[in-house]
Write a protein that holds these residues in place. Structure first.
Motif, PDB file in Angstrom:
ATOM      1  N   PHE A  31      16.278  51.003  41.558  1.00  0.00           N
ATOM      2  CA  PHE A  31      16.339  50.353  42.874  1.00  0.00           C
ATOM      3  C   PHE A  31      16.427  51.416  43.972  1.00  0.00           C
ATOM      4  O   PHE A  31      17.053  52.462  43.800  1.00  0.00           O
ATOM      5  N   GLU A  32      15.838  51.095  45.099  1.00  0.00           N
ATOM      6  CA  GLU A  32      15.824  52.027  46.240  1.00  0.00           C
ATOM      7  C   GLU A  32      17.230  52.161  46.821  1.00  0.00           C
ATOM      8  O   GLU A  32      17.937  51.163  47.010  1.00  0.00           O
ATOM      9  N   VAL A  33      17.605  53.399  47.088  1.00  0.00           N
ATOM     10  CA  VAL A  33      18.931  53.673  47.648  1.00  0.00           C
ATOM     11  C   VAL A  33      18.855  53.616  49.175  1.00  0.00           C
ATOM     12  O   VAL A  33      18.045  54.326  49.793  1.00  0.00           O
ATOM     13  N   VAL A  34      19.666  52.767  49.762  1.00  0.00           N
ATOM     14  CA  VAL A  34      19.721  52.634  51.234  1.00  0.00           C
ATOM     15  C   VAL A  34      20.851  53.502  51.748  1.00  0.00           C
ATOM     16  O   VAL A  34      22.017  53.281  51.419  1.00  0.00           O
ATOM     17  N   GLU A  35      20.494  54.513  52.535  1.00  0.00           N
ATOM     18  CA  GLU A  35      21.504  55.468  53.017  1.00  0.00           C
ATOM     19  C   GLU A  35      22.269  54.914  54.227  1.00  0.00           C
ATOM     20  O   GLU A  35      23.415  55.250  54.447  1.00  0.00           O
ATOM     21  N   GLU A  36      21.646  54.090  55.047  1.00  0.00           N
ATOM     22  CA  GLU A  36      22.301  53.574  56.246  1.00  0.00           C
ATOM     23  C   GLU A  36      23.232  52.426  55.894  1.00  0.00           C
ATOM     24  O   GLU A  36      22.944  51.650  54.985  1.00  0.00           O
ATOM     25  N   THR A  37      24.336  52.350  56.654  1.00  0.00           N
ATOM     26  CA  THR A  37      25.285  51.264  56.454  1.00  0.00           C
ATOM     27  C   THR A  37      24.770  50.008  57.118  1.00  0.00           C
ATOM     28  O   THR A  37      24.332  50.047  58.279  1.00  0.00           O
ATOM     29  N   LEU A  38      24.822  48.944  56.426  1.00  0.00           N
ATOM     30  CA  LEU A  38      24.314  47.701  56.980  1.00  0.00           C
ATOM     31  C   LEU A  38      25.213  47.230  58.126  1.00  0.00           C
ATOM     32  O   LEU A  38      26.444  47.323  58.047  1.00  0.00           O
ATOM     33  N   GLU A  39      24.625  46.739  59.214  1.00  0.00           N
ATOM     34  CA  GLU A  39      25.358  46.238  60.382  1.00  0.00           C
ATOM     35  C   GLU A  39      25.269  44.726  60.384  1.00  0.00           C
ATOM     36  O   GLU A  39      24.169  44.155  60.407  1.00  0.00           O
ATOM     37  N   PHE A  40      26.437  44.099  60.332  1.00  0.00           N
ATOM     38  CA  PHE A  40      26.479  42.650  60.317  1.00  0.00           C
ATOM     39  C   PHE A  40      26.578  42.151  61.754  1.00  0.00           C
ATOM     40  O   PHE A  40      27.426  42.603  62.529  1.00  0.00           O
ATOM     41  N   GLN A  41      25.720  41.267  62.126  1.00  0.00           N
ATOM     42  CA  GLN A  41      25.691  40.703  63.463  1.00  0.00           C
ATOM     43  C   GLN A  41      25.955  39.204  63.367  1.00  0.00           C
ATOM     44  O   GLN A  41      25.472  38.530  62.453  1.00  0.00           O
ATOM     45  N   ALA A  42      26.725  38.728  64.346  1.00  0.00           N
ATOM     46  CA  ALA A  42      27.053  37.307  64.374  1.00  0.00           C
ATOM     47  C   ALA A  42      25.858  36.514  64.865  1.00  0.00           C
ATOM     48  O   ALA A  42      25.109  36.957  65.741  1.00  0.00           O
ATOM     49  N   THR A  43      25.718  35.354  64.308  1.00  0.00           N
ATOM     50  CA  THR A  43      24.667  34.458  64.768  1.00  0.00           C
ATOM     51  C   THR A  43      25.081  33.813  66.088  1.00  0.00           C
ATOM     52  O   THR A  43      26.235  33.901  66.511  1.00  0.00           O
ATOM     53  N   VAL A  44      24.136  33.154  66.742  1.00  0.00           N
ATOM     54  CA  VAL A  44      24.423  32.475  68.007  1.00  0.00           C
ATOM     55  C   VAL A  44      25.486  31.413  67.809  1.00  0.00           C
ATOM     56  O   VAL A  44      26.407  31.246  68.622  1.00  0.00           O
ATOM     57  N   GLN A  45      25.401  30.698  66.727  1.00  0.00           N
ATOM     58  CA  GLN A  45      26.386  29.653  66.450  1.00  0.00           C
ATOM     59  C   GLN A  45      27.774  30.234  66.259  1.00  0.00           C
ATOM     60  O   GLN A  45      28.766  29.678  66.730  1.00  0.00           O
ATOM     61  N   MET A  46      27.858  31.386  65.598  1.00  0.00           N
ATOM     62  CA  MET A  46      29.158  32.039  65.380  1.00  0.00           C
ATOM     63  C   MET A  46      29.744  32.519  66.692  1.00  0.00           C
ATOM     64  O   MET A  46      30.959  32.414  66.923  1.00  0.00           O
ATOM     65  N   GLU A  47      28.914  33.081  67.584  1.00  0.00           N
ATOM     66  CA  GLU A  47      29.417  33.549  68.881  1.00  0.00           C
ATOM     67  C   GLU A  47      29.925  32.395  69.726  1.00  0.00           C
ATOM     68  O   GLU A  47      30.968  32.499  70.392  1.00  0.00           O
ATOM     69  N   VAL A  48      29.211  31.301  69.718  1.00  0.00           N
ATOM     70  CA  VAL A  48      29.650  30.120  70.481  1.00  0.00           C
ATOM     71  C   VAL A  48      30.970  29.602  69.947  1.00  0.00           C
ATOM     72  O   VAL A  48      31.896  29.276  70.701  1.00  0.00           O
ATOM     73  N   GLN A  49      31.087  29.531  68.609  1.00  0.00           N
ATOM     74  CA  GLN A  49      32.322  29.034  68.015  1.00  0.00           C
ATOM     75  C   GLN A  49      33.495  29.971  68.322  1.00  0.00           C
ATOM     76  O   GLN A  49      34.624  29.526  68.525  1.00  0.00           O
ATOM     77  N   ALA A  50      33.231  31.314  68.356  1.00  0.00           N
ATOM     78  CA  ALA A  50      34.288  32.277  68.656  1.00  0.00           C
ATOM     79  C   ALA A  50      34.810  32.089  70.072  1.00  0.00           C
ATOM     80  O   ALA A  50      36.012  32.170  70.323  1.00  0.00           O
ATOM     81  N   LYS A  51      33.891  31.823  71.004  1.00  0.00           N
ATOM     82  CA  LYS A  51      34.330  31.583  72.390  1.00  0.00           C
ATOM     83  C   LYS A  51      35.145  30.315  72.492  1.00  0.00           C
ATOM     84  O   LYS A  51      36.147  30.255  73.220  1.00  0.00           O
ATOM     85  N   VAL A  52      34.731  29.288  71.784  1.00  0.00           N
ATOM     86  CA  VAL A  52      35.485  28.034  71.816  1.00  0.00           C
ATOM     87  C   VAL A  52      36.880  28.233  71.243  1.00  0.00           C
ATOM     88  O   VAL A  52      37.881  27.782  71.788  1.00  0.00           O
ATOM     89  N   ASP A  53      36.957  28.933  70.109  1.00  0.00           N
ATOM     90  CA  ASP A  53      38.253  29.178  69.478  1.00  0.00           C
ATOM     91  C   ASP A  53      39.150  30.049  70.354  1.00  0.00           C
ATOM     92  O   ASP A  53      40.364  29.843  70.412  1.00  0.00           O
ATOM     93  N   ALA A  54      38.563  31.059  71.046  1.00  0.00           N
ATOM     94  CA  ALA A  54      39.365  31.976  71.862  1.00  0.00           C
ATOM     95  C   ALA A  54      39.947  31.281  73.070  1.00  0.00           C
ATOM     96  O   ALA A  54      41.038  31.623  73.527  1.00  0.00           O
ATOM     97  N   ASN A  55      39.216  30.297  73.636  1.00  0.00           N
ATOM     98  CA  ASN A  55      39.688  29.619  74.839  1.00  0.00           C
ATOM     99  C   ASN A  55      40.470  28.352  74.531  1.00  0.00           C
ATOM    100  O   ASN A  55      40.995  27.729  75.453  1.00  0.00           O
ATOM    101  N   HIS A  56      40.531  27.974  73.286  1.00  0.00           N
ATOM    102  CA  HIS A  56      41.300  26.787  72.930  1.00  0.00           C
ATOM    103  C   HIS A  56      42.789  27.118  72.978  1.00  0.00           C
ATOM    104  O   HIS A  56      43.200  28.197  72.555  1.00  0.00           O
ATOM    105  N   PRO A  57      43.626  26.251  73.532  1.00  0.00           N
ATOM    106  CA  PRO A  57      45.078  26.544  73.616  1.00  0.00           C
ATOM    107  C   PRO A  57      45.715  26.894  72.290  1.00  0.00           C
ATOM    108  O   PRO A  57      46.620  27.715  72.221  1.00  0.00           O
TER     109      PRO A  57
END
Length: 298
Positions: A31-57
């Motif tokens: 198998f091919e060796v990947v030297e770079e570290t994978l970068e995990f990015q949040a989806t649009v749905q995850m970002e929206v949910q994070a904002k809702v959770d952060a602003n919820h009392p």
């Protein structure tokens, strides 16, 4: 014929891997060796949910005053860091330019003021030797009995002269005694000098001896009469125990109205001469005070 050509062009997997060795590294399993570290990015749905959770009392675990409401920890750290940086820049600018410059300016001005005062006193010493700042206190040149007499007379004069301390009077008396005057002449001369000094309430009978344009007097309004000039608000006579003089209150002075028999104190009155007699006038630079007004118990 055609089948032989097709078969000869077939390359095995191992050969392909060997040929691509320079292109990409592979592991033991191929198998091919990947030297770079994978970068995990949040989806649009995850970002929206994070904002809702952060602003919820209920989403804010720490609700103390030290936390920034509605901000994640990462956002809060960035905000705090920016605020601290701005405070540091502001403090550095204030201390390095404004306060530092003002302090240096004050120090230079104070130093030059001391130098000018010393230079002036040096010039004054050519007329009055006691003005020399390097000369010792004259009280140190008196005998014990003379110093006791000076202190006694200084106390008497300080009670009669407003604005003059016993220390200042005793020094002036000591200068006169050391210069050769007897105690009586020194006391009388100093009293007459300080009695008409700038800032002192001058006795009306001493107005002729004052060499200033503006004076301060206190006395009782003896009489008022009608003026023939619309520029004059009031005119009359003011007197104290030492004498009386004419007082004119100009209309443009906007001074308070005075009444006959009233005790008044006039600061900054203009000293004038009319028909060989001295008089005073209340101008826009003058101030009239009424020591007895408001004394309900009388």
């Amino acid at each position: 014929m055609s089948s032989k050509n097709a078969t000869s062009e077939v390359v095995s997997v191992d050969e392909q891997a060997f040929e691509n060795t320079d292109e990409a590294a592979v592991d033991e399993a191929g198998f091919e060796v990947v030297e770079e570290t994978l970068e995990f990015q949040a989806t649009v749905q995850m970002e929206v949910q994070a904002k809702v959770d952060a602003n919820h009392p209920d989403g804010m675990v720490d609700t103390s005053d030290e936390r920034i409401y509605g901000a994640t920890l990462e956002q809060e750290e960035r905000i705090r860091a920016r605020e601290a940086e701005l405070e540091r820049i502001s403090a550095q600018a204030e201390l390095g330019t404004q306060d530092g410059r003002e302090k240096r300016t004050r120090d230079i001005a104070a130093k030059r003021s001391v130098e000018r005062r010393a230079e002036f006193q040096k010039r004054a010493a050519s007329v009055n030797p006691w003005a020399d700042p390097e000369r010792e206190d004259p009280r140190g040149e008196l005998m014990q009995s003379e110093l006791a007499a000076v202190n006694k007379q200084s106390k008497r004069l300080a009670e009669k002269l407003d604005g003059w301390s016993r220390a200042a009077i005793s020094r002036r008396l000591s200068e006169a005694i050391v210069s050769g005057k007897d105690m009586t002449s020194a006391v009388v001369g100093l009293f007459e000098e300080l009695e008409t000094a700038p800032g002192q309430v001058v006795p009306i009978g001493k107005l002729e001896d004052v060499n200033r344009k503006e004076v301060s007097i206190e006395g009782r309004i003896e009489v008022l009469w009608e003026s023939n000039s619309p520029a004059i608000a009031q005119v009359g006579l003011i007197e104290d125990e030492s004498g009386q003089t004419k007082v004119t209150i100009w209309e443009k002075s906007n001074a308070s109205w005075v009444e006959e028999g009233e005790q008044v104190r006039i600061h900054g009155a203009a000293r004038n001469w009319y028909n060989g007699r001295v008089s005073v006038a209340v101008t826009g630079w003058s101030t009239i005070m009424f020591p007895e007004r408001g004394r309900w118990w009388e």
